[in-house]
Design a protein around this motif. Sequence first.
Motif, short mmCIF file in Angstrom:
data_model
loop_
_atom_site.label_atom_id
_atom_site.label_comp_id
_atom_site.label_asym_id
_atom_site.label_seq_id
_atom_site.Cartn_x
_atom_site.Cartn_y
_atom_site.Cartn_z
N TYR A 19 0.84 -1.20 0.00
CA TYR A 19 0.00 0.00 0.00
C TYR A 19 0.88 1.26 0.00
O TYR A 19 0.65 2.20 -0.76
CB TYR A 19 -0.93 -0.03 1.22
CG TYR A 19 -1.90 1.11 1.27
CD1 TYR A 19 -3.15 1.01 0.66
CD2 TYR A 19 -1.58 2.31 1.92
CE1 TYR A 19 -4.05 2.06 0.69
CE2 TYR A 19 -2.47 3.36 1.96
CZ TYR A 19 -3.70 3.23 1.34
OH TYR A 19 -4.58 4.28 1.36
N SER A 58 -9.05 -0.80 -1.79
CA SER A 58 -8.13 0.09 -1.06
C SER A 58 -7.91 1.40 -1.81
O SER A 58 -7.60 2.41 -1.20
CB SER A 58 -6.74 -0.54 -0.91
OG SER A 58 -6.82 -1.79 -0.38
N PRO A 146 -4.32 -3.41 4.55
CA PRO A 146 -5.38 -2.40 4.43
C PRO A 146 -6.72 -2.99 4.89
O PRO A 146 -6.91 -4.21 4.88
CB PRO A 146 -5.41 -2.09 2.94
CG PRO A 146 -4.12 -2.58 2.39
CD PRO A 146 -3.68 -3.71 3.25
N SER A 148 -9.45 -3.27 3.51
CA SER A 148 -10.21 -4.02 2.50
C SER A 148 -9.94 -5.52 2.56
O SER A 148 -10.70 -6.30 1.99
CB SER A 148 -9.87 -3.49 1.12
OG SER A 148 -8.49 -3.70 0.86
#
Length: 153
Positions: A19, A58, A146, A148
């Motif tokens: 990320y 995300s 994340p 998600s």
Amino acid sequence: MKRKAVFPGSFDPITNGHYDIIKRGISLFDEVIVAIGINADKKYMFSLEERKKFIEESFKDEPKVKVITYEGLTIDLCRKLDADFILRGLRNPADFEFEKAIAHTNRRLSKIETVFLLTASKTSYISSSIVRDVIRNGGDYTVLVPESVVVKK
Ligand code: ADP
């Protein structure tokens, strides 16, 4: 011309480390194409659809990020997408040695430049394989990935 970078990987699943690299890639490129490689020989914890959905969710508010799946050489994908750069993250010397050989090979076979971003110190220890181990053993994986990423019970 648009500066496009392909960020290839397995993303099984996406972690806070990935990320961070994608977020920082956005500031360098007009488009970051997260490309999930399909490798028939690998066993995955999450299906291709799940891995894709986790990344898309995300970055649902980030129009510069695209998520695709691919088979074959990353440089062929770059050519197809008209992307001049491959984006990769580096955590440690082992990553460096591994990535160096791939980047040199890709450079020998194409004009594509590989751009490396050094992992953020906060996420330097995170890998998908450690996340999978934590999940398998019932630990709190949510601090490593994340929001998600959701594991079905
Ligand atoms: P692969 O199977 O190609 O290694 P991964 O999904 O494990 O795919 O990793 C994709 C890319 O993300 C690689 O460049 C890897 O070095 C990078 N990466 C993975 N974890 C981190 C992290 N914690 N910090 C920075 N980069 C990372």
